[in-house]
Enzyme design. Structure first.
Site, short mmCIF file in Angstrom:
data_model
loop_
_atom_site.label_atom_id
_atom_site.label_comp_id
_atom_site.label_asym_id
_atom_site.label_seq_id
_atom_site.Cartn_x
_atom_site.Cartn_y
_atom_site.Cartn_z
CG LEU A 8 -1.86 -1.15 1.37
CD1 LEU A 8 -2.49 -0.86 2.05
CD2 LEU A 8 -2.90 -1.58 -0.18
CB ALA A 10 -2.59 4.86 -2.53
NE ARG A 15 0.52 13.36 11.01
CZ ARG A 15 1.62 11.99 12.00
NH1 ARG A 15 2.44 11.97 13.00
NH2 ARG A 15 1.26 10.74 12.15
CE LYS A 22 3.93 8.14 4.33
NZ LYS A 22 2.65 8.00 5.93
CE1 TYR A 103 -1.21 -1.56 5.74
CE2 TYR A 103 -0.46 0.08 7.79
CZ TYR A 103 -1.20 -0.45 6.92
OH TYR A 103 -2.79 -1.00 7.35
CG ASN A 169 -2.90 -3.51 12.86
OD1 ASN A 169 -1.93 -4.65 12.23
ND2 ASN A 169 -3.33 -3.08 11.86
NE ARG A 315 31.08 12.76 -10.13
CZ ARG A 315 31.64 13.21 -11.07
NH1 ARG A 315 32.83 13.83 -11.56
NH2 ARG A 315 31.02 13.26 -12.19
CG ASN A 359 53.43 6.50 -10.00
OD1 ASN A 359 53.71 6.36 -8.71
ND2 ASN A 359 54.23 7.91 -10.18
CB SER A 387 53.85 15.99 -10.77
OG SER A 387 54.38 15.26 -9.77
C1 UD1 Z 1 -3.56 2.13 10.56
C2 UD1 Z 1 -4.46 0.81 10.46
C3 UD1 Z 1 -4.00 0.52 12.29
C4 UD1 Z 1 -2.39 0.54 12.27
C5 UD1 Z 1 -1.43 1.61 11.68
C6 UD1 Z 1 -0.16 1.09 11.54
C7 UD1 Z 1 -5.95 0.83 9.10
C8 UD1 Z 1 -7.64 1.05 9.62
N1 UD1 Z 1 -5.51 0.98 10.34
O1 UD1 Z 1 -3.64 3.12 10.28
O2 UD1 Z 1 -4.20 -0.41 12.70
O3 UD1 Z 1 -2.21 0.69 13.77
O4 UD1 Z 1 -2.42 1.18 9.93
O5 UD1 Z 1 0.66 1.94 10.70
O6 UD1 Z 1 -5.59 -0.07 8.64
N2 UD1 Z 1 -3.34 3.75 2.15
C9 UD1 Z 1 -3.53 3.72 1.80
N3 UD1 Z 1 -4.83 3.86 0.74
C10 UD1 Z 1 -6.05 4.45 1.63
C11 UD1 Z 1 -5.35 4.58 3.35
C12 UD1 Z 1 -4.29 3.97 3.30
O7 UD1 Z 1 -2.97 3.06 -0.54
O8 UD1 Z 1 -7.29 4.44 1.60
C13 UD1 Z 1 -1.59 3.40 2.71
C14 UD1 Z 1 -1.68 4.44 3.78
O9 UD1 Z 1 -0.50 4.98 2.67
C15 UD1 Z 1 -0.47 3.90 4.97
C16 UD1 Z 1 -0.70 2.28 5.10
O10 UD1 Z 1 -2.20 2.04 4.64
O11 UD1 Z 1 0.91 3.25 3.75
C17 UD1 Z 1 -1.74 2.92 5.73
O12 UD1 Z 1 -2.43 3.96 5.78
P1 UD1 Z 1 -2.99 4.72 6.92
O13 UD1 Z 1 -3.77 5.79 6.77
O14 UD1 Z 1 -1.22 5.25 7.67
O15 UD1 Z 1 -3.24 4.29 8.60
P2 UD1 Z 1 -3.29 4.34 9.29
O16 UD1 Z 1 -4.31 5.22 10.19
O17 UD1 Z 1 -2.08 4.76 10.18
#
Ligand code: UD1
Ligand code: MG
Length: 447
Positions: A8, A10, A15, A22, A103, A169, A315, A359, A387
């Protein structure tokens, strides 16, 4: 068991205060997404699907750069983690096996943890990765009974009693892919955030007679990145781990905390990396090499027994053979230095090939760029470059040839020849004294 990874990626990452999605922010020179993908690659996935949303084009380009076989799907609106996973369904059409959801902003899940999850899947239908949080803050809480995971409750929806739970979680979950998609169909959005929570699936699964369990991992592995401060902390965590791994492998680091490694740095045992050495991407250092203090390396290869630095810069395309010495304020780019070459002081070697045991004198420069094109300098074996030689490329210096100090070499030099191109020296006896006296007397008269 075939494995499919669903990553995931998206989310916007508000922040981060950034125009860049991100998951493309870098840790140790690689996008966070690549770290997550590399973690997942420990399971040898048959397919990998990245769910992109914010900055999807950039995320797709980056994902395909990591692996051209990758499938990238678009989640147009971020309606929640369950909705995000559902977007991967078409890309997993015909796939039979387990899906593991990772994630993109949680880059450090270990191989051992993923293997433990795969193992737990033998006995349970759903496996969720949890951790004991020092500060559970706003994480989802895992409600358990013995080995069984009863359900996950999001912080926003939790009761005081549930909020007191410290088992949290991580978000990582494994299940049979088709089962996961079927469970997600039953997920609604009647909750405090109005989102489709992936975290609803253990509860739904149990109501259908399926089982769910938790695999625990150290909190450090679930470290998520939500801000620049988190990114800096993730970098520090990565560096600490990578340095410790090098020490375990038998690399000497007299001041490990000052050495900066890239995500893909490879260093052989019995090498020594001195203080304040910085590695960019794609560096390999063979066993028994020594990288001295304050050197900067990227995209290069250093062979056994070579000594680099102090204060050297390698490099991309720098290829150092065995026992090569590259010293202070020497820059090497796209150049092969064969075994035993020495270039110890104040030199630029770019677009060059230098034969064994040659050298290179202090202050030598390969003049490789004419303002439009790059040209190559070829130097044979056992040559001696005096040199302050300017080697105006394209130019070839033969085996065993020499150039006189201060020469500007524009024509090829045959093997065994000496090339000199500097104005003959003139000596005028007494002239310096005369000149100084004249200037001093002018100054005294205020002229
Ligand atoms: C989520 C979990 C939470 C857990 C936490 C851990 C859910 C509902 N909650 O919360 O239980 O403790 O992660 O960090 O799953 N994302 C998408 N599409 C969306 C929503 C989210 O791709 O529609 C991705 C975000 O980019 C991110 C991840 O899913 O990488 C988690 O989403 P985020 O909104 O951070 O969930 P939390 O509220 O942190
Ligand atoms: Mg989060």
């Amino acid at each position: 068991m075939s494995i499919a990874l669903i990553v995931l990626a998206a989310g916007k990452g508000t922040r981060m205060q950034s125009d860049l999605p991100k998951v493309l922010h870098r840790i140790a020179h690689a996008p966070m997404l690549w770290h997550a993908l590399r973690a997942g690659s420990a399971l040898a996935p048959e397919r990998t699907v990245v769910v992109a949303g914010h900055g999807a084009d950039l995320v797709e380009t980056s994902a395909l750069e990591y692996d051209p076989e990758m499938r990238v799907v678009l989640q147009e609106e971020q309606l929640g983690t369950a909705h995000a996973v559902a977007q991967a369904r078409p890309a997993l059409d015909g796939f039979e096996g387990d899906a593991i959801v990772l994630y993109g902003d949680t880059p450090f899940i270990s191989e051992a943890t993923l293997n433990a999850m795969a193992e737990a899947r033998r006995k349970h239908d759903i496996v969720v990765l949890g951790f004991e949080a020092a500060d559970p803050a706003r994480y989802g809480r895992l409600v358990t009974e013995g080995d069984d995971l009863l359900r996950i409750v999001e912080f926003k929806d939790a009761t005081e009693e549930e909020r007191a739970l410290t088992l949290c979680n991580s978000g990582v979950v494994a299940a049979d892919a088709q089962t996961m998609f079927e469970l997600i169909e039953a997920v609604g959005n009647a909750n405090a955030s109005g989102e489709y929570y992936l975290t609803d699936i253990p509860g739904i699964a149990r109501a259908r007679g399926l089982s769910a369990t938790v695999v625990r991992c150290p909190e450090a592995e679930t470290l998520g990145v939500n801000s620049r401060a988190d990114l800096a902390a993730a970098e520090a965590a990565f560096q600490a781990r990578a340095r410790a791994e090098l020490l375990d492998l038998g690399v000497t680091l007299p001041a490990p905390e000052t050495v900066h490694l890239a995500w893909d740095t490879v260093i052989g045992r019995d090498s020594e990396i001195e203080q304040n050495v910085v590695f960019g991407p794609q560096v390999t250092v063979e066993s028994g090499a020594r990288i001295r203090a304050f050197s900067h390396l990227e995209g290069c290869h250093v062979s056994r027994g070579a000594i680099v630095g102090p204060y050297a810069r390698l490099r991309p395309g720098a290829e150092l053979g065995e026992d090569v010495h590259v010293g202070n304020f020497v820059e090497v780019k796209n150049a092969i230095l064969h075994e035993g070459v020495k270039a110890n002081h104040l030199t630029y070697l770019g677009d060059a090939e230098i034969g064994r045991k040659t050298n290179i004198g202090a202050g030598t420069i390969t003049c490789n760029y004419d303002g439009v094109f790059k040209h190559k300098t070829t130097i044979g074996e056992g040559a001696f470059i005096g040199s302050d030689t300017m080697l105006v490329a394209p130019v070839t210096i033969g085996d065993g040839a020499m150039t006189g100090s201060g020469s500007t070499i524009t024509e090829d030099v045959p093997a065994g020849a000496l090339a000199l191109s500097r104005a003959p020296q003139q000596v005028k006896p007494g002239m310096a004294t005369k000149l100084m006296n004249m200037l001093r007397s002018r100054k005294a008269k205020g002229q």
